[in-house]
Design a protein around this motif. Structure first.
Motif, PDB file in Angstrom:
ATOM      1  N   LEU A 192       5.333   8.965  -3.418  1.00  0.00           N
ATOM      2  CA  LEU A 192       4.732   7.854  -2.679  1.00  0.00           C
ATOM      3  C   LEU A 192       5.237   7.807  -1.245  1.00  0.00           C
ATOM      4  O   LEU A 192       6.409   8.050  -0.981  1.00  0.00           O
ATOM      5  CB  LEU A 192       5.035   6.534  -3.384  1.00  0.00           C
ATOM      6  N   ARG A 193       4.335   7.504  -0.348  1.00  0.00           N
ATOM      7  CA  ARG A 193       4.662   7.371   1.068  1.00  0.00           C
ATOM      8  C   ARG A 193       4.138   6.043   1.577  1.00  0.00           C
ATOM      9  O   ARG A 193       3.071   5.583   1.150  1.00  0.00           O
ATOM     10  CB  ARG A 193       4.025   8.497   1.892  1.00  0.00           C
ATOM     11  N   PRO A 194       4.849   5.419   2.524  1.00  0.00           N
ATOM     12  CA  PRO A 194       4.355   4.159   3.088  1.00  0.00           C
ATOM     13  C   PRO A 194       3.067   4.385   3.870  1.00  0.00           C
ATOM     14  O   PRO A 194       2.843   5.462   4.420  1.00  0.00           O
ATOM     15  CB  PRO A 194       5.483   3.692   4.004  1.00  0.00           C
ATOM     16  N   VAL A 195       2.235   3.382   3.903  1.00  0.00           N
ATOM     17  CA  VAL A 195       0.998   3.424   4.678  1.00  0.00           C
ATOM     18  C   VAL A 195       1.211   2.524   5.886  1.00  0.00           C
ATOM     19  O   VAL A 195       1.349   1.309   5.742  1.00  0.00           O
ATOM     20  CB  VAL A 195      -0.205   2.928   3.845  1.00  0.00           C
ATOM     21  N   PRO A 196       1.295   3.107   7.084  1.00  0.00           N
ATOM     22  CA  PRO A 196       1.552   2.287   8.265  1.00  0.00           C
ATOM     23  C   PRO A 196       0.363   1.391   8.592  1.00  0.00           C
ATOM     24  O   PRO A 196      -0.790   1.735   8.311  1.00  0.00           O
ATOM     25  CB  PRO A 196       1.791   3.307   9.376  1.00  0.00           C
ATOM     26  N   ALA A 197       0.673   0.240   9.189  1.00  0.00           N
ATOM     27  CA  ALA A 197      -0.382  -0.659   9.638  1.00  0.00           C
ATOM     28  C   ALA A 197      -1.187   0.038  10.733  1.00  0.00           C
ATOM     29  O   ALA A 197      -0.630   0.776  11.554  1.00  0.00           O
ATOM     30  CB  ALA A 197       0.224  -1.951  10.171  1.00  0.00           C
ATOM     31  N   GLN A 198      -2.476  -0.169  10.745  1.00  0.00           N
ATOM     32  CA  GLN A 198      -3.347   0.452  11.733  1.00  0.00           C
ATOM     33  C   GLN A 198      -3.390  -0.376  13.006  1.00  0.00           C
ATOM     34  O   GLN A 198      -3.383  -1.609  12.961  1.00  0.00           O
ATOM     35  CB  GLN A 198      -4.766   0.587  11.173  1.00  0.00           C
ATOM     36  N   ALA A 199      -3.426   0.293  14.139  1.00  0.00           N
ATOM     37  CA  ALA A 199      -3.555  -0.395  15.418  1.00  0.00           C
ATOM     38  C   ALA A 199      -4.964  -0.958  15.532  1.00  0.00           C
ATOM     39  O   ALA A 199      -5.938  -0.310  15.147  1.00  0.00           O
ATOM     40  CB  ALA A 199      -3.273   0.557  16.574  1.00  0.00           C
ATOM     41  N   THR A 200      -5.074  -2.188  16.034  1.00  0.00           N
ATOM     42  CA  THR A 200      -6.382  -2.806  16.215  1.00  0.00           C
ATOM     43  C   THR A 200      -6.825  -2.757  17.675  1.00  0.00           C
ATOM     44  O   THR A 200      -8.002  -2.626  17.962  1.00  0.00           O
ATOM     45  CB  THR A 200      -6.376  -4.269  15.744  1.00  0.00           C
ATOM     46  N   GLY A 206      -3.218   3.491  -2.591  1.00  0.00           N
ATOM     47  CA  GLY A 206      -3.384   2.517  -3.652  1.00  0.00           C
ATOM     48  C   GLY A 206      -2.496   1.306  -3.429  1.00  0.00           C
ATOM     49  O   GLY A 206      -1.508   1.368  -2.692  1.00  0.00           O
ATOM     50  N   VAL A 207      -2.858   0.217  -4.063  1.00  0.00           N
ATOM     51  CA  VAL A 207      -2.048  -1.002  -4.052  1.00  0.00           C
ATOM     52  C   VAL A 207      -1.128  -0.930  -5.264  1.00  0.00           C
ATOM     53  O   VAL A 207      -1.586  -0.644  -6.377  1.00  0.00           O
ATOM     54  CB  VAL A 207      -2.938  -2.267  -4.144  1.00  0.00           C
ATOM     55  N   VAL A 208       0.157  -1.176  -5.066  1.00  0.00           N
ATOM     56  CA  VAL A 208       1.105  -1.160  -6.168  1.00  0.00           C
ATOM     57  C   VAL A 208       0.859  -2.416  -7.014  1.00  0.00           C
ATOM     58  O   VAL A 208       0.978  -3.543  -6.536  1.00  0.00           O
ATOM     59  CB  VAL A 208       2.560  -1.125  -5.658  1.00  0.00           C
ATOM     60  N   VAL A 209       0.477  -2.197  -8.298  1.00  0.00           N
ATOM     61  CA  VAL A 209       0.166  -3.318  -9.191  1.00  0.00           C
ATOM     62  C   VAL A 209       1.204  -3.486 -10.293  1.00  0.00           C
ATOM     63  O   VAL A 209       1.213  -4.497 -10.990  1.00  0.00           O
ATOM     64  CB  VAL A 209      -1.253  -3.190  -9.803  1.00  0.00           C
ATOM     65  N   ALA A 210       2.101  -2.508 -10.472  1.00  0.00           N
ATOM     66  CA  ALA A 210       3.196  -2.623 -11.440  1.00  0.00           C
ATOM     67  C   ALA A 210       4.339  -1.735 -10.988  1.00  0.00           C
ATOM     68  O   ALA A 210       4.136  -0.627 -10.496  1.00  0.00           O
ATOM     69  CB  ALA A 210       2.745  -2.227 -12.843  1.00  0.00           C
ATOM     70  N   LEU A 211       5.557  -2.255 -11.150  1.00  0.00           N
ATOM     71  CA  LEU A 211       6.759  -1.530 -10.765  1.00  0.00           C
ATOM     72  C   LEU A 211       7.451  -0.955 -11.988  1.00  0.00           C
ATOM     73  O   LEU A 211       7.348  -1.526 -13.080  1.00  0.00           O
ATOM     74  CB  LEU A 211       7.731  -2.476 -10.048  1.00  0.00           C
ATOM     75  N   PRO A 212       8.182   0.140 -11.813  1.00  0.00           N
ATOM     76  CA  PRO A 212       8.958   0.677 -12.938  1.00  0.00           C
ATOM     77  C   PRO A 212       9.976  -0.360 -13.413  1.00  0.00           C
ATOM     78  O   PRO A 212      10.589  -1.055 -12.609  1.00  0.00           O
ATOM     79  CB  PRO A 212       9.684   1.886 -12.341  1.00  0.00           C
ATOM     80  N   GLY A 213      10.099  -0.475 -14.723  1.00  0.00           N
ATOM     81  CA  GLY A 213      11.054  -1.423 -15.291  1.00  0.00           C
ATOM     82  C   GLY A 213      10.508  -2.821 -15.453  1.00  0.00           C
ATOM     83  O   GLY A 213      11.151  -3.695 -16.015  1.00  0.00           O
ATOM     84  N   GLU A 214       9.323  -3.069 -14.957  1.00  0.00           N
ATOM     85  CA  GLU A 214       8.699  -4.383 -15.059  1.00  0.00           C
ATOM     86  C   GLU A 214       7.668  -4.350 -16.181  1.00  0.00           C
ATOM     87  O   GLU A 214       6.840  -3.454 -16.236  1.00  0.00           O
ATOM     88  CB  GLU A 214       7.996  -4.704 -13.736  1.00  0.00           C
ATOM     89  N   LEU A 226       0.860  -1.176   0.000  1.00  0.00           N
ATOM     90  CA  LEU A 226       0.000   0.000   0.000  1.00  0.00           C
ATOM     91  C   LEU A 226       0.895   1.225   0.000  1.00  0.00           C
ATOM     92  O   LEU A 226       1.921   1.261   0.691  1.00  0.00           O
ATOM     93  CB  LEU A 226      -0.889   0.032   1.238  1.00  0.00           C
ATOM     94  N   ALA A 227       0.522   2.225  -0.764  1.00  0.00           N
ATOM     95  CA  ALA A 227       1.272   3.474  -0.811  1.00  0.00           C
ATOM     96  C   ALA A 227       0.293   4.633  -0.916  1.00  0.00           C
ATOM     97  O   ALA A 227      -0.734   4.531  -1.590  1.00  0.00           O
ATOM     98  CB  ALA A 227       2.227   3.480  -2.004  1.00  0.00           C
TER      99      ALA A 227
END
Length: 148
Positions: free
Chosen positions: A74-82, A40-48, A29-30
């Motif tokens: 793009l920034r990381p999406v931290p896991a949410q505390a449950t 968004g979910v990364v579905v393709a990487l550069p160069g791929e 997730l980014a």
């Protein structure tokens, strides 16, 4: 200034305020800063597969979009505390000077990771929590006919 590094500040590279670049992998997730933080979910990487940019798609589906290959937007999406649980090995403490209590807890995150922390409560919050826990204990005793 002495020209010495401060021992309490992390090394951040050549410039103050710089951080390690974020290069997400497939399925990560980014949050995209050019789209007001849309995740968004990364579905393709550069160069791929001849992709020259990151391709992201909303987690629940929807139209994909592109982000620059250098990952600067793009920034990381931290896991949410449950939830949080009490740490069994440590006891709560009260600081009369600060008029605060501290309860050691362990935070649990949706990715399965945990992190130790503290629940810090003012005097008023301690009284409110005391009243709420008293009601919970009464409900428990009424339900099971037990005393703790």
């Amino acid at each position: 200034m002495t020209g010495r590094r401060s021992t309490h500040l992390p090394s951040q590279g050549a410039e103050l305020g710089t951080a390690a670049p974020f290069f997400p992998q497939l399925g990560d997730l980014a949050a995209d800063t050019t789209r007001k933080g849309q995740v968004g979910v990364v579905v393709a990487l550069p160069g791929e597969d001849s992709a020259t940019t990151y391709h992201l798609r909303p987690p629940g589906g929807g139209p994909a979009w592109s982000a620059p290959a250098d990952g600067t937007t793009l920034r990381p999406v931290p896991a949410q505390a449950t939830h949080a649980t009490l740490l069994p090995s440590r006891d709560a403490v009260y600081d009369p000077r600060a008029r605060q209590g501290s309860v050691p807890v362990e935070f649990h995150f949706e990715d399965g990771s945990t992190h130790e922390g503290a629940l810090v409560l003012t005097s008023a919050e301690l009284e409110r929590l005391y009243a709420q826990i008293s009601r919970l204990l009464t409900a428990h005793e009424n339900a099971f006919g037990e005393t703790s």
